[in-house]
Design a protein around this motif. Structure first.
Motif, PDB file in Angstrom:
ATOM      1  N   ARG A  82       0.840  -1.180   0.000  1.00 22.07           N
ATOM      2  CA  ARG A  82       0.000   0.000   0.000  1.00 22.07           C
ATOM      3  C   ARG A  82       0.883   1.239   0.000  1.00 22.07           C
ATOM      4  O   ARG A  82       1.928   1.260   0.628  1.00 22.07           O
ATOM      5  N   SER A 105      -7.604   3.553  12.621  1.00 23.70           N
ATOM      6  CA  SER A 105      -6.180   3.247  12.472  1.00 23.70           C
ATOM      7  C   SER A 105      -5.865   1.897  13.090  1.00 23.70           C
ATOM      8  O   SER A 105      -6.710   1.299  13.753  1.00 23.70           O
ATOM      9  N   GLU A 106      -4.636   1.468  12.894  1.00 22.06           N
ATOM     10  CA  GLU A 106      -4.166   0.238  13.539  1.00 22.06           C
ATOM     11  C   GLU A 106      -2.689   0.404  13.849  1.00 22.06           C
ATOM     12  O   GLU A 106      -1.967   1.142  13.154  1.00 22.06           O
ATOM     13  N   TYR A 148      -5.829   4.596   8.196  1.00 23.21           N
ATOM     14  CA  TYR A 148      -6.336   4.010   6.959  1.00 23.21           C
ATOM     15  C   TYR A 148      -6.516   5.048   5.854  1.00 23.21           C
ATOM     16  O   TYR A 148      -6.386   4.721   4.677  1.00 23.21           O
ATOM     17  N   ASN A 149      -6.850   6.294   6.234  1.00 25.85           N
ATOM     18  CA  ASN A 149      -7.075   7.302   5.188  1.00 25.85           C
ATOM     19  C   ASN A 149      -5.763   7.827   4.601  1.00 25.85           C
ATOM     20  O   ASN A 149      -5.773   8.613   3.657  1.00 25.85           O
TER      21      ASN A 149
END
Lengths: 47, 512, 190
Positions: C137, C162-163, C186-187
């Motif tokens: 990614r 998020s992670e 994630y964004n």
């Protein structure tokens, strides 16, 4: 002692000293690997 | 006008190169037409065409937006020159003549621009063109010119390779800082160019060493001239920094060049450049493992490497001239009359202005001293290999005697010069270094100096300490002898009067 | 010619004495940084430095220079993979639809190279798509590619935005993959 004319020529040479970009391989036309295409604005835009 | 026509043709070439790859068939056709349609038919039209193209390219550079592409025309010119070099038939003149024409035209246009009093000269387009020529040649010559399809042409080009670099070096010699100060920094960048220096250092049979030495000596002479005590310009400081950086690069990649040419390098190095002197003399052959010079157990005589004579590219015998006979005769059978002849021959007819540490003039011919000392050392090394070390590691040998007598009978300055050069021979482990350690240690403790023992000892110590005081590197042999002198029970440095007289030196020795 | 001549060298801070000699040339300087700028040594090993010598001065050596290199013919005429039509045409990537299969044959590092080397082109788009297929990614702010470390399961945040986990990044400056703990929003990835 260095004559005045020589002093200014030497200093001018120092100011214009070529750098590593000047010593690099000449930039000549090469058939592009790929055609232009609109890509994401987030991608790097300088090679 | 003719010039305008040449400009048009050249501009077509520049435009063509912006549209097609330089290996495209169209390029070949263009070159062919240049030749067939008579643009380059005669040598004088060829000269005019190149002259016009170069002038136009330089003008384009000067008028281009400095943030944009300023070298388009220069790059195209470099490509054109090399294409012509490969594609021509060379019936009327040789490749060598072609190159000489190119460089001569370059020199003409360049010199006119440089001497133009308006101060508009800029070294960069000239640098770029020469850099491009080096680039084009290095691409062409890769893997023995394998990209050249015609086998006859490939052979001719391969035969021309060493000449190419020597011709290039000859023209660089003409462009040296003394001649064209406005090109100085570009010049230094060219002699160290990645597509010139490492190649010239490695040409077969050291084919490029002589010309390369010429260029380095040009640089040293320039530095020497303008390294004036108490007044060194910023520009000269920058030249010096670039110089030492280049020498460090050579020491890393091809130390043999510095090792084998140290004699001529020492002849031309400014006398106050002690660190650079050490850098040159500290060069060690690639892959040689060197024991610590400080080790208590170190026995120089037991090292295998200390049996080997170092290679010498330039034989100093060539510089001894009229003194060769007396020196060689003395080495066969020492005599006072021969010694007198030699010593008289070492005196100069006029003062030499030499900016050194503690002196500004010399009355003794320092190059001749260096030549004689090195010649003696080389002969001693050869004798060691021929007969035995007893013949040479012997204070009664004529080799030792000559050096001893020169120091004994000479003026203070001659003593100093001989000792300075002897200490230059303290380098990496080899027979010269080993023999010189023997000679210097014996001289230091000898009782044969009559009332001059103290003077000789002081000069020896001064010559060693001035090299040890400065920032590293220090040559191996130098560190060995100094360590041995410090540790010696026979030699009690701190009890010597001349040491006590200079507290600054006394402190250093105490610390060490 | 004696020891006294060395006193100005021993007292470089003495105003009067220090005017005589330029100490940068007599005493010289600590050469460590100069050697380092030359690449002596590099990675604790001795390498040739003159082949990639940029300029005699560190100040004018701010970009790498292309050394001499050689491309054997066998590298330039690989049939069926890189060629579009004839043996003489160099490879080109002009169609996002048609050239996807060819790009699938490249190693990760080739894809990264092409992505960074040819901005604003079809090939940049093609390599983006292929890397995504391989679960890489692209991080919009870092402008770098990352993938999940298979050995660790990330912990998703309570808000689901998020992670935190362990990821393998490709660093285009150092040209290598490296593993990092990271808080991934994630964004920020695409």
């Amino acid at each position: 002692e260095m004559p005045n004319k020589m002093v200014s020529q030497l200093e001018s040479s120092l100011l214009n000293c070529p750098d590593s970009l000047d010593a690099d391989s000449p930039y000549l036309y090469q058939i592009p690997l790929s055609l232009p295409h609109p890509t994401s604005i987030f991608f790097p835009n300088e090679p | 006008t003719k010039t305008e026509k040449y400009h048009l043709v050249f501009t077509e070439w520049v435009k063509l190169l912006q549209r097609v790859d330089s290996d495209d068939k169209i390029i070949f056709v263009f070159i062919r037409q240049l030749i067939e349609k008579g643009v380059l038919a005669q040598s004088d039209s060829f000269v005019e065409f190149i002259k016009a193209s170069l002038e136009l390219s330089v003008l384009t550079f000067k008028e281009s937006d400095p943030t944009g592409e300023v070298f388009t025309a220069i790059d195209a010119l470099g490509k054109l020159l090399m294409k012509l070099f490969v594609y021509q038939d060379f019936n009327k003149y040789s490749r060598s003549e072609y190159m000489n024409i190119i460089f001569s035209v370059f020199l003409l246009v360049f010199a006119k621009d440089h001497e133009n009093g308006e101060g508009s000269f800029n070294e960069r387009p000239y640098f770029k063109l020469l850099s491009n020529i080096l680039y084009e040649w290095s691409i062409l010559r890769n893997h023995n010119f394998i990209k050249v399809s015609d086998s006859q042409t490939r052979k001719e080009l391969a035969n021309y390779d060493v000449d190419f670099y020597n011709t290039f070096a000859s023209y660089l010699h003409s462009l040296q800082p003394f001649a064209f100060p406005g090109f100085s920094f570009a010049w230094i960048s060219l002699i160290s160019h990645r597509m010139f220096l490492p190649i010239v250092l490695r040409l077969p049979q050291h084919g490029g060493w002589e010309k390369l030495m010429l260029l380095i000596i040009d640089l040293f002479k320039f530095l020497d001239q303008y390294t004036i005590k108490g007044n060194i310009s910023d520009a000269i400081s920058v030249v010096y920094k670039g110089t030492i950086r280049i020498i460090l690069g050579i020491s890393n990649d091809v130390p043999d060049f510095l090792i084998e040419n140290h004699y001529e390098l020492m002849n031309n190095l400014p006398a106050t450049y002690i660190q650079l002197k050490n850098v040159i003399l500290s060069a060690i052959p690639l892959k040689m493992l060197v024991p610590s010079p400080y080790g208590v157990e170190l026995d120089v005589d037991a090292l295998e490497s200390c049996e080997e004579p170092p290679m010498v590219f330039y034989d100093p015998v060539a510089d001894i001239a009229s003194l060769k006979k007396p020196v060689d005769n003395y080495l066969r059978i020492p005599s006072n009359s021969l010694l007198k002849t030699i010593m008289n021959g070492l005196l100069r007819e006029d003062y030499e202005l030499k900016s050194g540490i503690g002196y500004d003039t010399l009355t003794v011919n320092s190059k001749l001293v260096r030549a004689i000392v090195l010649h003696v050392v080389i002969e001693a090394g050869l004798e060691n290999g021929r007969t035995s070390s007893n013949a040479v590691f012997n204070t009664k040998s004529s080799y030792y005697q000559l050096l001893f007598d020169l120091v004994h009978e000479g003026s203070i300055e001659l003593k100093f010069q001989v000792i300075q050069v002897m200490i230059e021979q303290l380098r990496y482990p080899n027979i010269h270094t080993r023999w010189m350690i023997f000679v210097l240690k014996n001289m230091f403790t000898s009782e044969g100096w009559s009332d001059e023992k103290s003077t000789v000892q002081e000069i020896i110590l001064r010559s060693i300490i001035e090299r040890i005081l400065v920032n590293k590197p220090h040559p191996w042999g130098l560190s060995v002898i100094f360590t041995q002198l410090l540790r010696s029970d026979k030699v009690k440095l701190l009890e010597l009067d001349f040491i006590k007289r200079v507290p600054e030196i006394e402190n250093i020795i105490k610390q060490l | 010619f004696g020891l006294e001549a060395l006193v100005p060298l021993i007292k470089p801070d003495d105003k009067e004495l220090s005017k005589i000699y330029d100490h940068s040339m007599t005493l010289g300087a600590d050469l460590t940084s100069m050697l380092h700028s030359l690449g002596i040594p590099r990675d604790s090993k001795r390498h040739r430095v003159l082949d990639t010598f940029q300029s005699p001065w560190a100040e004018t050596s701010r970009s790498e220079v292309e050394p001499t290199f050689f491309i054997p013919d066998s590298f330039t005429h690989i049939p069926d993979v890189l060629q579009s039509n004839t043996k003489d045409t160099p490879p080109s990537f002009d169609s996002v639809q048609k050239d996807q299969q060819r790009v699938a044959l490249f190693q990760d590092e080739t894809l990264f190279y092409l992505f960074y080397k040819h901005p604003g082109t079809v090939i940049q788009e093609l390599t983006y798509l292929e890397l995504r297929k391989r679960n890489w990614r692209y991080h919009k702010t870092l402008k770098a590619w990352l993938t999940k470390d298979p050995m660790m399961e990330p912990v998703v945040s309570n808000d689901g935005l998020s992670e935190r986990g362990s990821y393998v990044f490709f660093d285009p400056q150092r040209w290598e993959k490296c593993q990092r703990e990271f808080l991934l929003f994630y964004n920020a990835i695409m």
